[in-house]
Design an enzyme around this catalytic site. Sequence first.
Site, PDB file in Angstrom:
ATOM      1  N   SER A  20     -35.430   8.751 -17.545  1.00 21.56           N
ATOM      2  CA  SER A  20     -34.445   9.801 -17.258  1.00 21.56           C
ATOM      3  C   SER A  20     -33.318   9.732 -18.271  1.00 21.56           C
ATOM      4  O   SER A  20     -33.012   8.657 -18.800  1.00 21.56           O
ATOM      5  CB  SER A  20     -33.889   9.610 -15.845  1.00 21.56           C
ATOM      6  OG  SER A  20     -32.801  10.479 -15.602  1.00 21.56           O
TER       7      SER A  20
ATOM      8  N   TYR B 197     -30.252   4.164  -9.591  1.00 19.36           N
ATOM      9  CA  TYR B 197     -31.255   4.927 -10.337  1.00 19.36           C
ATOM     10  C   TYR B 197     -30.957   4.867 -11.834  1.00 19.36           C
ATOM     11  O   TYR B 197     -31.838   4.570 -12.644  1.00 19.36           O
ATOM     12  CB  TYR B 197     -31.253   6.377  -9.857  1.00 19.36           C
ATOM     13  CG  TYR B 197     -32.273   7.254 -10.554  1.00 19.36           C
ATOM     14  CD1 TYR B 197     -33.603   7.259 -10.150  1.00 19.36           C
ATOM     15  CD2 TYR B 197     -31.898   8.085 -11.612  1.00 19.36           C
ATOM     16  CE1 TYR B 197     -34.537   8.067 -10.789  1.00 19.36           C
ATOM     17  CE2 TYR B 197     -32.823   8.888 -12.254  1.00 19.36           C
ATOM     18  CZ  TYR B 197     -34.142   8.879 -11.831  1.00 19.36           C
ATOM     19  OH  TYR B 197     -35.068   9.667 -12.477  1.00 19.36           O
TER      20      TYR B 197
END
Length: 291
Positions: free
Chosen positions: A145, A158
């Site tokens: 990401s 995350y």
Amino acid sequence: MDTHTSPSKVALVTGGGRGIGRMTAVTLAKSGVAVGLIARSHDELAETATMVFGAGGIGWAAAADITDPTELGKAVGVIRRALGPIDLLVNNAGVLGPIGPLWEVDADEWWNTFDVNLRGTVLASRLVLPEMVSMGRGRIINITSQAGVHRWPLVSGYSVSKAAVVKLTENLAYETRRHGVSVFSVHPGLLPVGMAETIQAQIPQTAYEAHIRGWTLTELAKSDAAEPTQAAALIARLAAGDGDSLSGRHLSVHDEFNALLEHHREVRDRDLYVLRPERLTQDALVSRRSA
């Protein structure tokens, strides 16, 4: 599940029960790659397997928790026996983790994000790498990401776990390049499937969760938002070997992939598309001290 046809390539996709994992599996199947699927949900795996067969592909599904080494090892063994040696691993399984300031979120839940996103990637990679090294070929695609190379305040579990996977990609690419193995970090974009679906469906319990949900919905509504088909297409090209000259790099669905390939020597020579701090040059430091 048909295993009579001998495929030219075998892929293993973790988190293959839904979202971009499912789309990747179907896209690979259409290109003639046999696909092994791993996820926790039997029902979702069965649905993806049906889609793989519907696309004219060969597949095999095995339910497993990727954080459990024994369970994961058994699942990979089942897929290997059914389909053959694994040429491609797509480390897609992941979780969003807790939302909120670090000092307010549950510490165990925060660390569990690492257990899935990072440890699961390491465990799966360790299970396929000895075979890839022995064969002298293989590819690993880690779904990461932009949150891992920039930041995502309030979603630090995350963000930081994905940063670790990006750096793992760089290290592993150097360790394996003499063995003919390529490793990539891929940002698929913020997609209207998978975790984004979870964010949209859940009723926010805190102001922090409401903020992240609102931001997600706003980003998804933008005209330049990524489409799942774009991400699956990029993964398929890497799977086919188109990007081997970019091994070790963090690639994004928003990159001009063909242009990167044309400039791969510059990318390598300048060590671009990696996770590192940008620093002032020595000349700039000297200039500031003398000013």
